[in-house]
Structures are given as structure tokens and as C-alpha cells.
Design a protein around this motif. Structure first.
Motif, mmCIF file in Angstrom:
data_model
loop_
_atom_site.group_PDB
_atom_site.id
_atom_site.type_symbol
_atom_site.label_atom_id
_atom_site.label_comp_id
_atom_site.label_asym_id
_atom_site.label_seq_id
_atom_site.Cartn_x
_atom_site.Cartn_y
_atom_site.Cartn_z
ATOM 1 N N LEU A 1 -3.720 -9.124 -3.997
ATOM 2 C CA LEU A 1 -3.096 -8.905 -2.692
ATOM 3 C C LEU A 1 -1.646 -8.457 -2.848
ATOM 4 C CD1 LEU A 1 -4.533 -11.936 -0.703
ATOM 5 C CD2 LEU A 1 -4.965 -9.518 -0.221
ATOM 6 N N LYS A 2 -0.966 -9.028 -3.804
ATOM 7 C CA LYS A 2 0.428 -8.672 -4.050
ATOM 8 C C LYS A 2 0.539 -7.202 -4.480
ATOM 9 C CE LYS A 2 4.330 -10.694 -6.526
ATOM 10 N NZ LYS A 2 4.703 -11.754 -7.462
ATOM 11 N N VAL A 3 -0.271 -6.808 -5.445
ATOM 12 C CA VAL A 3 -0.253 -5.425 -5.935
ATOM 13 C C VAL A 3 -0.710 -4.464 -4.845
ATOM 14 C CG1 VAL A 3 -1.359 -3.833 -7.566
ATOM 15 C CG2 VAL A 3 -0.517 -6.051 -8.355
ATOM 16 N N ASN A 4 -1.789 -4.822 -4.151
ATOM 17 C CA ASN A 4 -2.324 -3.972 -3.084
ATOM 18 C C ASN A 4 -1.292 -3.745 -1.993
ATOM 19 O OD1 ASN A 4 -4.669 -2.580 -2.832
ATOM 20 N ND2 ASN A 4 -5.808 -4.213 -1.838
ATOM 21 N N GLY A 5 -0.629 -4.796 -1.571
ATOM 22 C CA GLY A 5 0.388 -4.679 -0.530
ATOM 23 C C GLY A 5 1.512 -3.750 -0.951
ATOM 24 N N ARG A 6 1.957 -3.871 -2.200
ATOM 25 C CA ARG A 6 3.027 -2.997 -2.696
ATOM 26 C C ARG A 6 2.574 -1.537 -2.730
ATOM 27 N NH1 ARG A 6 5.031 -6.668 -7.732
ATOM 28 N NH2 ARG A 6 6.208 -8.186 -6.523
ATOM 29 N N MET A 7 1.366 -1.295 -3.192
ATOM 30 C CA MET A 7 0.858 0.074 -3.276
ATOM 31 C C MET A 7 0.728 0.704 -1.888
ATOM 32 S SD MET A 7 -1.957 -0.303 -6.348
ATOM 33 C CE MET A 7 -2.750 1.207 -5.872
ATOM 34 N N ILE A 8 0.167 -0.044 -0.960
ATOM 35 C CA ILE A 8 -0.016 0.483 0.399
ATOM 36 C C ILE A 8 1.329 0.709 1.069
ATOM 37 C CG2 ILE A 8 -0.877 -0.076 2.709
ATOM 38 C CD1 ILE A 8 -3.255 -1.466 1.272
ATOM 39 N N GLN A 9 2.239 -0.242 0.902
ATOM 40 C CA GLN A 9 3.573 -0.078 1.483
ATOM 41 C C GLN A 9 4.257 1.137 0.888
ATOM 42 O OE1 GLN A 9 5.219 -2.283 3.976
ATOM 43 N NE2 GLN A 9 6.093 -0.236 4.099
ATOM 44 N N GLY A 10 4.142 1.324 -0.410
ATOM 45 C CA GLY A 10 4.744 2.489 -1.065
ATOM 46 C C GLY A 10 4.159 3.793 -0.552
ATOM 47 N N ALA A 11 2.834 3.836 -0.395
ATOM 48 C CA ALA A 11 2.189 5.049 0.118
ATOM 49 C C ALA A 11 2.635 5.338 1.543
ATOM 50 C CB ALA A 11 0.668 4.898 0.057
ATOM 51 N N GLN A 12 2.729 4.311 2.348
ATOM 52 C CA GLN A 12 3.177 4.510 3.728
ATOM 53 C C GLN A 12 4.643 4.943 3.766
ATOM 54 O OE1 GLN A 12 2.137 0.918 5.852
ATOM 55 N NE2 GLN A 12 0.103 1.697 6.333
ATOM 56 N N ASN A 13 5.473 4.361 2.927
ATOM 57 C CA ASN A 13 6.885 4.763 2.875
ATOM 58 C C ASN A 13 7.014 6.229 2.463
ATOM 59 O OD1 ASN A 13 7.661 2.192 3.608
ATOM 60 N ND2 ASN A 13 8.250 1.575 1.542
ATOM 61 N N ASP A 14 6.233 6.616 1.443
ATOM 62 C CA ASP A 14 6.260 8.009 0.996
ATOM 63 C C ASP A 14 5.818 8.949 2.108
ATOM 64 O OD1 ASP A 14 7.129 7.179 -1.472
ATOM 65 O OD2 ASP A 14 5.169 7.407 -2.459
ATOM 66 N N ALA A 15 4.755 8.589 2.799
ATOM 67 C CA ALA A 15 4.246 9.434 3.887
ATOM 68 C C ALA A 15 5.272 9.522 5.017
ATOM 69 C CB ALA A 15 2.926 8.884 4.423
ATOM 70 N N TYR A 16 5.907 8.422 5.313
ATOM 71 C CA TYR A 16 6.920 8.402 6.374
ATOM 72 C C TYR A 16 8.114 9.269 5.978
ATOM 73 C CZ TYR A 16 10.337 6.673 9.723
ATOM 74 O OH TYR A 16 11.286 6.589 10.698
ATOM 75 N N ASP A 17 8.561 9.097 4.717
ATOM 76 C CA ASP A 17 9.694 9.893 4.233
ATOM 77 C C ASP A 17 9.370 11.384 4.256
ATOM 78 O OD1 ASP A 17 11.149 7.592 3.850
ATOM 79 O OD2 ASP A 17 10.814 7.517 1.665
ATOM 80 N N THR A 18 8.162 11.743 3.857
ATOM 81 C CA THR A 18 7.740 13.139 3.846
ATOM 82 C C THR A 18 7.709 13.691 5.267
ATOM 83 O OG1 THR A 18 6.436 12.811 1.857
ATOM 84 C CG2 THR A 18 5.872 14.708 3.217
ATOM 85 N N ASP A 19 7.167 12.912 6.179
ATOM 86 C CA ASP A 19 7.064 13.346 7.578
ATOM 87 C C ASP A 19 8.459 13.493 8.197
ATOM 88 O OD1 ASP A 19 5.519 14.048 9.892
ATOM 89 O OD2 ASP A 19 6.056 12.073 10.719
ATOM 90 N N MET A 20 9.352 12.571 7.904
ATOM 91 C CA MET A 20 10.694 12.593 8.483
ATOM 92 C C MET A 20 11.533 13.755 7.930
ATOM 93 S SD MET A 20 10.704 10.325 10.758
ATOM 94 C CE MET A 20 12.425 10.269 11.185
ATOM 95 N N SER A 21 11.239 14.177 6.704
ATOM 96 C CA SER A 21 12.015 15.263 6.122
ATOM 97 C C SER A 21 11.510 16.624 6.598
ATOM 98 C CB SER A 21 11.970 15.187 4.595
ATOM 99 O OG SER A 21 10.667 15.474 4.135
ATOM 100 N N GLY A 22 10.415 16.639 7.323
ATOM 101 C CA GLY A 22 9.871 17.894 7.849
ATOM 102 C C GLY A 22 8.959 18.610 6.883
#
Length: 106
Positions: free
Chosen positions: A83-104
Motif C-alpha cells: 500500500l505504501k509503494v502503491n500510494g507513492r506510485m499513484i501519487q507520482g503519476a497523478q502529480n506528473d499528469a497534473y504538471d504536464t497538463d498545467m504546463s500546456g
């Protein structure tokens, strides 16, 4: 339009915290059970004829309980770590997707 992936990381954190609490509460259960059973280990049977048989049976049951308890504690620990590893991976993927979307960029 592509598929949308979303996960509720806060729920994963809740479950990770719960599993961590369970691990903390039960972490020493096998050791504690061994310590409590030790004083009684050689008290099986009053008659010489049955004492050896009862001691052997008690030892087998105790060993089986210890193995089962240890396996359960290991499984709980593995779920907690997953659960610890999974949460970090999912959070990282969501952060990356958010950063990509915000940068246009897409």
C-alpha cells in the motif's frame, strides 16, 4: 479522447495507516504468545505413560501456531508495504499528469 485514470490517493493512505496500526498492534503477538506459553511447556500429563505423548502433541501444536502466526504477521507487513509503494506510485503519476497538463504540454 484517451481514457482517464484517477485514483483517490487519500483512501490508499487511509488503508496504509490502518495496516500500519494493525502491524504495530499485532507485531509482537507471536513473541508474546511464546513467552506466555513457555512456563507451561513441560507440564503436560501427570502420568509417566502419557506425559511424553502429550508433550510431543503440545510441542507440535505450539510450533504450528507459531508458524501460522508468523506467516500472518509477514502477510500483514507485506500488505502495508505494498500500500505504501502503491500510494507513492499513484501519487507520482497523478502529480506528473497534473504538471504536464498545467504546463500546456500534451
Amino acid at each position: 479522447m484517451g481514457e482517464v485514470f484517477a485514483a483517490d490517493v487519500s483512501r490508499i493512505r487511509q488503508w496504509r495507516t490502518l495496516m500500519g496500526d494493525i502491524t504495530g498492534i499485532t507485531g509482537n503477538i507471536v513473541r508474546d504468545a511464546d513467552a506466555q506459553a513457555r512456563p507451561c511447556a513441560d507440564r503436560a500429563g501427570q502420568e509417566q505413560a502419557t506425559a511424553g505423548e502429550l508433550r510431543d502433541r503440545d510441542r507440535r501444536e505450539h510450533d504450528g501456531s507459531r508458524k501460522t502466526g508468523t506467516s500472518m504477521m509477514q502477510a500483514i507487513g507485506r500488505v502495508f508495504r505494498a500500500l505504501k509503494v502503491n500510494g507513492r506510485m499513484i501519487q507520482g503519476a497523478q502529480n506528473d499528469a497534473y504538471d504536464t497538463d498545467m504546463s500546456g504540454r500534451r
